[in-house]
Design a protein around this motif. Structure first.
Motif, mmCIF file in Angstrom:
data_model
loop_
_atom_site.group_PDB
_atom_site.id
_atom_site.type_symbol
_atom_site.label_atom_id
_atom_site.label_comp_id
_atom_site.label_asym_id
_atom_site.label_seq_id
_atom_site.Cartn_x
_atom_site.Cartn_y
_atom_site.Cartn_z
ATOM 1 N N ASN A 25 31.840 -55.152 -83.567
ATOM 2 C CA ASN A 25 30.997 -55.330 -82.398
ATOM 3 C C ASN A 25 31.264 -54.272 -81.324
ATOM 4 O O ASN A 25 31.259 -54.580 -80.147
ATOM 5 N N THR A 26 31.492 -53.065 -81.718
ATOM 6 C CA THR A 26 31.730 -52.016 -80.727
ATOM 7 C C THR A 26 30.393 -51.496 -80.227
ATOM 8 O O THR A 26 29.454 -51.349 -81.002
ATOM 9 N N PRO A 27 30.302 -51.253 -78.940
ATOM 10 C CA PRO A 27 29.034 -50.742 -78.410
ATOM 11 C C PRO A 27 28.789 -49.315 -78.871
ATOM 12 O O PRO A 27 29.705 -48.560 -79.156
ATOM 13 N N SER A 28 27.526 -48.977 -78.967
ATOM 14 C CA SER A 28 27.174 -47.624 -79.385
ATOM 15 C C SER A 28 27.469 -46.643 -78.251
ATOM 16 O O SER A 28 27.672 -47.028 -77.116
ATOM 17 N N GLN A 29 27.475 -45.361 -78.552
ATOM 18 C CA GLN A 29 27.723 -44.326 -77.555
ATOM 19 C C GLN A 29 26.580 -44.303 -76.544
ATOM 20 O O GLN A 29 25.442 -44.543 -76.891
ATOM 21 N N PRO A 30 26.887 -44.014 -75.309
ATOM 22 C CA PRO A 30 25.818 -43.986 -74.311
ATOM 23 C C PRO A 30 24.816 -42.878 -74.613
ATOM 24 O O PRO A 30 25.178 -41.765 -74.948
ATOM 25 N N GLN A 31 23.549 -43.218 -74.511
ATOM 26 C CA GLN A 31 22.494 -42.257 -74.764
ATOM 27 C C GLN A 31 22.052 -41.555 -73.481
ATOM 28 O O GLN A 31 21.521 -40.473 -73.527
ATOM 29 N N SER A 32 22.216 -42.214 -72.344
ATOM 30 C CA SER A 32 21.839 -41.600 -71.081
ATOM 31 C C SER A 32 22.962 -41.803 -70.069
ATOM 32 O O SER A 32 23.749 -42.730 -70.182
ATOM 33 N N GLN A 33 23.008 -40.946 -69.087
ATOM 34 C CA GLN A 33 24.042 -41.026 -68.077
ATOM 35 C C GLN A 33 23.504 -41.760 -66.859
ATOM 36 O O GLN A 33 22.334 -41.682 -66.543
ATOM 37 N N VAL A 34 24.380 -42.470 -66.186
ATOM 38 C CA VAL A 34 24.029 -43.093 -64.925
ATOM 39 C C VAL A 34 24.311 -42.062 -63.844
ATOM 40 O O VAL A 34 25.404 -41.519 -63.761
ATOM 41 N N TYR A 35 23.313 -41.760 -63.042
ATOM 42 C CA TYR A 35 23.467 -40.742 -62.008
ATOM 43 C C TYR A 35 23.828 -41.397 -60.688
ATOM 44 O O TYR A 35 23.083 -42.202 -60.152
ATOM 45 N N LEU A 36 24.991 -41.051 -60.189
ATOM 46 C CA LEU A 36 25.440 -41.541 -58.897
ATOM 47 C C LEU A 36 24.954 -40.579 -57.816
ATOM 48 O O LEU A 36 24.707 -39.412 -58.091
ATOM 49 N N PRO A 37 24.830 -41.055 -56.591
ATOM 50 C CA PRO A 37 24.442 -40.139 -55.522
ATOM 51 C C PRO A 37 25.450 -39.001 -55.412
ATOM 52 O O PRO A 37 26.641 -39.177 -55.661
ATOM 53 N N GLU A 38 24.955 -37.841 -55.052
ATOM 54 C CA GLU A 38 25.837 -36.685 -54.949
ATOM 55 C C GLU A 38 26.911 -36.937 -53.904
ATOM 56 O O GLU A 38 26.652 -37.541 -52.876
ATOM 57 N N THR A 39 28.097 -36.488 -54.199
ATOM 58 C CA THR A 39 29.156 -36.621 -53.207
ATOM 59 C C THR A 39 28.991 -35.524 -52.171
ATOM 60 O O THR A 39 28.613 -34.398 -52.489
ATOM 61 N N LEU A 40 29.243 -35.872 -50.946
ATOM 62 C CA LEU A 40 29.103 -34.908 -49.866
ATOM 63 C C LEU A 40 30.375 -34.083 -49.735
ATOM 64 O O LEU A 40 31.472 -34.565 -49.969
ATOM 65 N N ASP A 41 30.195 -32.860 -49.342
ATOM 66 C CA ASP A 41 31.310 -31.972 -49.082
ATOM 67 C C ASP A 41 32.068 -32.503 -47.864
ATOM 68 O O ASP A 41 31.450 -32.819 -46.851
ATOM 69 N N PRO A 42 33.385 -32.628 -47.909
ATOM 70 C CA PRO A 42 34.135 -33.158 -46.760
ATOM 71 C C PRO A 42 33.907 -32.361 -45.478
ATOM 72 O O PRO A 42 33.883 -32.922 -44.393
ATOM 73 N N ASP A 43 33.714 -31.057 -45.601
ATOM 74 C CA ASP A 43 33.448 -30.244 -44.413
ATOM 75 C C ASP A 43 32.103 -30.613 -43.794
ATOM 76 O O ASP A 43 31.966 -30.651 -42.574
ATOM 77 N N GLN A 44 31.114 -30.902 -44.626
ATOM 78 C CA GLN A 44 29.802 -31.299 -44.120
ATOM 79 C C GLN A 44 29.888 -32.640 -43.400
ATOM 80 O O GLN A 44 29.261 -32.840 -42.361
ATOM 81 N N VAL A 45 30.668 -33.555 -43.943
ATOM 82 C CA VAL A 45 30.840 -34.868 -43.323
ATOM 83 C C VAL A 45 31.512 -34.706 -41.962
ATOM 84 O O VAL A 45 31.098 -35.304 -40.962
ATOM 85 N N ARG A 46 32.557 -33.889 -41.898
ATOM 86 C CA ARG A 46 33.291 -33.659 -40.651
ATOM 87 C C ARG A 46 32.395 -33.012 -39.607
ATOM 88 O O ARG A 46 32.363 -33.429 -38.444
ATOM 89 N N LEU A 47 31.617 -32.016 -40.009
ATOM 90 C CA LEU A 47 30.717 -31.340 -39.073
ATOM 91 C C LEU A 47 29.623 -32.280 -38.567
ATOM 92 O O LEU A 47 29.262 -32.248 -37.389
ATOM 93 N N ALA A 48 29.111 -33.129 -39.445
ATOM 94 C CA ALA A 48 28.088 -34.085 -39.033
ATOM 95 C C ALA A 48 28.645 -35.066 -38.002
ATOM 96 O O ALA A 48 27.978 -35.393 -37.019
ATOM 97 N N ALA A 49 29.873 -35.519 -38.222
ATOM 98 C CA ALA A 49 30.506 -36.434 -37.261
ATOM 99 C C ALA A 49 30.737 -35.738 -35.923
ATOM 100 O O ALA A 49 30.537 -36.326 -34.858
ATOM 101 N N MET A 50 31.152 -34.465 -35.968
ATOM 102 C CA MET A 50 31.376 -33.724 -34.730
ATOM 103 C C MET A 50 30.070 -33.529 -33.968
ATOM 104 O O MET A 50 30.033 -33.646 -32.740
ATOM 105 N N GLU A 51 28.997 -33.225 -34.677
ATOM 106 C CA GLU A 51 27.709 -33.040 -34.018
ATOM 107 C C GLU A 51 27.213 -34.340 -33.397
ATOM 108 O O GLU A 51 26.627 -34.336 -32.319
#
Length: 116
Positions: free
Chosen positions: A20-46
């Motif tokens: 009863n082993t599951p088959s290999q995944p046929q499609s990938q689950v796409y997570l939201p892109e991770t933000l660059d830490p510098d972009q997050v810091r600059l957004a908070a500063m602004e």
């Protein structure tokens, strides 16, 4: 029959060997892109820039008037520790604190510019 995210819709639950082993995944689950830490810091500063300007201006007026932080805190009606943290940039005032600082600044700016 319930399907799991890792199973392909047409995959059989059991394979030829009977496991009863599951088959290999046929499609990938796409997570939201991770933000660059510098972009997050600059957004908070602004986002905090208007508060920084307000605090910087209030500190300058305090120095021009020649009053202490304790006297300024009494005039504002806030605890001295709170004002100290605002002026040192460890915390930023929320809505009511911003309103107090704006009103205090407007009142004393006109006094300072009136004397010049």
């Amino acid at each position: 029959m319930a399907r799991y995210p890792w199973q392909h819709p047409t995959a059989s639950i059991s394979n030829a060997a009977g496991s009863n082993t599951p088959s290999q995944p046929q499609s990938q689950v796409y997570l939201p892109e991770t933000l660059d830490p510098d972009q997050v810091r600059l957004a908070a500063m602004e986002q905090d820039e208007p508060k920084r300007r307000l605090i910087r201006d209030a500190a300058a007026v305090r120095k021009q008037r020649g009053i202490t932080q304790v006297q300024m805190a009494e005039e504002l009606g806030v605890p001295c520790r709170t004002l100290e943290e605002w002026l040192q940039g460890r915390r930023y005032p929320k809505g009511p604190g911003q309103t107090l600082l704006c009103r205090w600044l407007e009142g004393h700016r006109s006094q300072i510019t009136g004397h010049l």
